[in-house]
Design an enzyme around this catalytic site. Sequence first.
Site, PDB file in Angstrom:
ATOM      1  N   GLY A 178       9.393   3.779  -5.489  1.00 45.10           N
ATOM      2  CA  GLY A 178       8.920   5.166  -5.504  1.00 45.10           C
ATOM      3  C   GLY A 178       8.429   5.582  -4.123  1.00 45.10           C
ATOM      4  N   ASP A 179       7.804   4.650  -3.407  1.00 49.02           N
ATOM      5  CA  ASP A 179       7.337   4.944  -2.048  1.00 49.02           C
ATOM      6  C   ASP A 179       8.528   5.181  -1.132  1.00 49.02           C
ATOM      7  OD1 ASP A 179       4.774   4.446  -2.957  1.00 49.02           O
ATOM      8  OD2 ASP A 179       4.881   2.320  -2.431  1.00 49.02           O
ATOM      9  N   GLY A 238      17.964   7.751 -11.885  1.00 47.94           N
ATOM     10  CA  GLY A 238      18.057   8.849 -10.930  1.00 47.94           C
ATOM     11  C   GLY A 238      16.794   9.683 -10.865  1.00 47.94           C
ATOM     12  N   GLY A 277       0.558   4.284   0.876  1.00 47.25           N
ATOM     13  CA  GLY A 277       0.587   5.079   2.104  1.00 47.25           C
ATOM     14  C   GLY A 277       1.422   4.400   3.174  1.00 47.25           C
ATOM     15  N   GLY A 323       0.871  -1.184   0.000  1.00 49.62           N
ATOM     16  CA  GLY A 323       0.000   0.000   0.000  1.00 49.62           C
ATOM     17  C   GLY A 323       0.899   1.222   0.000  1.00 49.62           C
TER      18      GLY A 323
HETATM   19  O1  RIB Z   1       3.931   1.348  -4.778  1.00 50.27           O
HETATM   20  C1  RIB Z   1       3.815  -0.026  -4.515  1.00 50.27           C
HETATM   21  C2  RIB Z   1       2.483  -0.313  -3.884  1.00 50.27           C
HETATM   22  O2  RIB Z   1       1.453  -0.006  -4.792  1.00 50.27           O
HETATM   23  C3  RIB Z   1       2.264  -1.760  -3.533  1.00 50.27           C
HETATM   24  O3  RIB Z   1       2.715  -2.080  -2.256  1.00 50.27           O
HETATM   25  C4  RIB Z   1       0.757  -1.946  -3.752  1.00 50.27           C
HETATM   26  O4  RIB Z   1       0.074  -2.241  -2.584  1.00 50.27           O
HETATM   27  C5  RIB Z   1       0.283  -0.661  -4.381  1.00 50.27           C
HETATM   28  O5  RIB Z   1      -0.315   0.173  -3.465  1.00 50.27           O
END
Ligand code: RIB
Length: 318
Positions: free
Chosen positions: A259-260, A233, A42, A40
């Site tokens: 990216g998260d 990059g 978030g 997820g």
């Molecule tokens: O950015 C990766 C995430 O996107 C995964 O963990 C998946 O749950 C979606 O939300």
Amino acid sequence: MNKRILVIGSMNMDMTVKLRALPKVGETVLAQEILYNLGGKGANQACAAARLGGNVKMLGCVGDDDFGKKQLAALKQLGVDVSEIRIVTGVSTGTAVVCVEESGSNCIMVEQGANFKCDETYMREVGETILESDFLLVQMEIPQESLFWAIRYAHAEGKCVVLNPAPAPETMPDDIYANIDYLIPNEIELLKLTGQELKAMNGQMGWEEIGKGAREILSQGVRTVIVTLGENGCGVFQKGWEEYYNGVAVDTVDTTGAGDCFAGAFVAGLAQGMTEAEAVQFALYASALSVTRQGAQASLPEKWEVERELQELKRMQA
Ligand code: RIB
């Protein structure tokens, strides 16, 4: 210094399907393995920021099921404040099907589940929490009306607003960009947000197109646009000033959540007193480490690991 970060967003259980190559439309392929990972966007960003030393609170919704319990326990273990996360009865926690091919590239399908209950009523109930934070970090896997409410409210209260526009919508309300301090899209999200045609080779945007897209968004009021480019990059754009940062070469295993990791690390860096440039380097090294491991939250690095890599970089540059 350790300013307070509020993450509002999705929490999912990822069903990761490992494949030699992603199937084409109409094709059936045999998977190599299926794994269950916490994910997820978030929750991944909250975990990344917390592992990297951030003081983090998370808002969002999970179902009253095992997946929801696991997600809350994992966030709590990292020291994330989960006290106002809503547990929705009779609804399942969000689920994502994540297909990862041998190159480490992925594609993701999300069933929102309880994330859909992160609505404006809930937002208004927990709005005070925004006042207690210094940074608001958000993505786009929760209902847009509550997301935009939180962005407008946080900006009006003088908070630093960071939006990772993933998954990117085709349009945004006219006023939204002017409420955002940092917009962190990847190339595909930038393309979607600006309606550009994908002209460059290999499905990748060229630097010219990236600059064009980023400048268009800047002209609508965002203070800084940071376009993440995976192994290449990132580009940082402000009015009248642009800088390109090289990627970090690693052996890629799984890009899920990279990216998260970048977004969480960038905000954690700023919140701990880094300059923008330092926070970008910190985020690049954190996300590079994350792609060397499998899964979303499971792949997120610890602060000492990123610091060790940055020290090595400094040693090589000396
Ligand atoms: O950015 C990766 C995430 O996107 C995964 O963990 C998946 O749950 C979606 O939300």
